[in-house]
Scaffold this active site. Structure first.
Site, PDB file in Angstrom:
ATOM      1  CG  ASP A   1      -1.820   1.212   1.290  1.00 18.47           C
ATOM      2  OD1 ASP A   1      -2.954   1.103   0.804  1.00 18.47           O
ATOM      3  OD2 ASP A   1      -1.389   2.272   1.804  1.00 18.47           O
TER       4      ASP A   1
ATOM      5  CE1 TYR B   1       0.366   7.635   2.933  1.00 19.46           C
ATOM      6  CE2 TYR B   1       0.779   5.449   2.052  1.00 19.46           C
ATOM      7  CZ  TYR B   1      -0.004   6.319   2.782  1.00 19.46           C
ATOM      8  OH  TYR B   1      -1.154   5.853   3.356  1.00 19.46           O
TER       9      TYR B   1
ATOM     10  CE  LYS C   1      -4.033   4.821   0.712  1.00 20.75           C
ATOM     11  NZ  LYS C   1      -2.633   4.330   0.635  1.00 20.75           N
TER      12      LYS C   1
ATOM     13  CG  HIS D   1      -4.920   9.728   0.716  1.00 25.46           C
ATOM     14  ND1 HIS D   1      -3.570   9.671   0.464  1.00 25.46           N
ATOM     15  CD2 HIS D   1      -5.052   9.332   2.004  1.00 25.46           C
ATOM     16  CE1 HIS D   1      -2.940   9.252   1.543  1.00 25.46           C
ATOM     17  NE2 HIS D   1      -3.813   9.048   2.491  1.00 25.46           N
TER      18      HIS D   1
END
Length: 319
Positions: free
Chosen positions: A47, A52, A81, A114
């Site tokens: 994931d 990120y 996302k 997200h």
């Protein structure tokens, strides 16, 4: 050796019953080490997210795996996302293509929105932007663009993250392709039972981020000690000769929830997936159920990004 334990999503796609979360793994060598340790331990579910800032690192690892024959694309389940500054119908495809380029993939297995609140778009990384909240957000228009990504073969499935039931229902009523998944903060202290039941009743797989509420994940303030330190969890772990983390993760899997614990420690990564050789007895499940603390246990409200979102009409959590 991979584990053939899955939860089926609408449309027939299968999600491995545990995954490796990569939030806050932002150093390339750390990401590579974590992914390799996870693969060797049996993980096939990874994931990530645009926010990120590690998609490119993951992409380089995946390319090494595929080109060397270590793994086949069909064996790996990748989630990423749509970022908060992509929550607009004119930006979904742009960010989808950007993620695919970063990951060096033709498609992802699951693409999630997200967060239900968007931010105005600026060139460059989101973390360096002014983070101005979008006042008017059209979830339906965005979802139609998400559906187009499935049609174009860029993602096999689409879903949501951090949405509440009201927001999910609004999208579902207008959807041609229903949401396949909801990813939310979920752990023994924050079970969100009603939301989970709604998702399961409507065929959505529920994925739990921060399933251990582990120390060191974020700088967020916590109202109660992490469950890894809880006396009841420790007692049950001793009974089954398992780690505290293994009990917390197995507990979620028995509730048909997919945990995605984050770790860069090879020992912890291996331990976290070794949860499919035992079952927690009903009496112990009940004891863990009683650790529910509700909203006071929520670690992430996203208000660290912009305090203004707390007053936004689409703020998804109880205030």
């Amino acid at each position: 050796m991979s584990l053939n334990i899955f939860f089926e999503m609408p449309g027939g796609a299968k999600m491995p019953a545990i995954g490796l979360g990569t939030g806050q793994l932002r150093d390339e060598s750390t990401v590579e080490g974590a992914l390799n340790a996870a693969f060797d331990a049996g993980y096939r579910h990874f994931d990530t997210a645009n926010m990120y800032q590690n998609e490119s690192f993951i992409g380089r690892v995946l390319k090494k795996w595929f080109s060397s024959g270590k793994a086949k694309r069909d064996d790996i389940f990748i989630t990423t996302k749509l970022p908060l500054n992509g929550l607009h119908q004119d930006r979904v495809e742009m960010f989808m293509k950007q993620s695919l380029e970063n990951l060096q993939l033709d498609y992802v297995d699951l693409y999630l929105i997200h967060f239900p609140i968007g931010f105005k778009y600026e060139e460059g990384p989101f973390h360096r932007s002014k983070k101005e909240v979008e006042d008017n957000i059209d979830h339906i228009a965005v979802w139609k663009k998400m559906e187009e990504q499935v049609d174009a073969g860029r993602t096999k499935a689409i879903g949501l993250s951090n949405f509440n039931q009201r927001q999910i229902e609004r999208i579902t009523k207008a959807a041609r392709i229903k949401p396949s998944c909801l990813q939310i903060e979920l752990h023994v202290h924050l079970l969100q039972r009603d939301l989970v039941k709604y998702c399961h009743d409507n065929g959505m797989v529920v994925v739990a981020y921060s399933p251990l509420l582990a120390p060191g994940l974020t700088g967020e303030k916590r109202s109660i000690p992490p469950p890894l330190e809880n006396a009841t969890v420790k007692k049950i772990a001793a009974k089954y000769n398992k780690t505290n983390a293994q009990i917390l993760l197995r507990y979620l899997v028995q509730k048909k929830i997919v945990p995605i614990p984050k770790s860069a420690n090879p020992v912890r990564i291996k331990e976290n997936i070794e949860i499919f050789d035992f079952n927690i007895e009903p009496a112990d499940i009940k004891s863990l159920d009683e650790l529910e603390a509700g909203e006071m246990a929520r670690l992430r409200k996203f208000d660290n990004i912009s305090p203004g979102i707390l007053n936004h009409p689409e703020f998804p959590f109880p205030r």
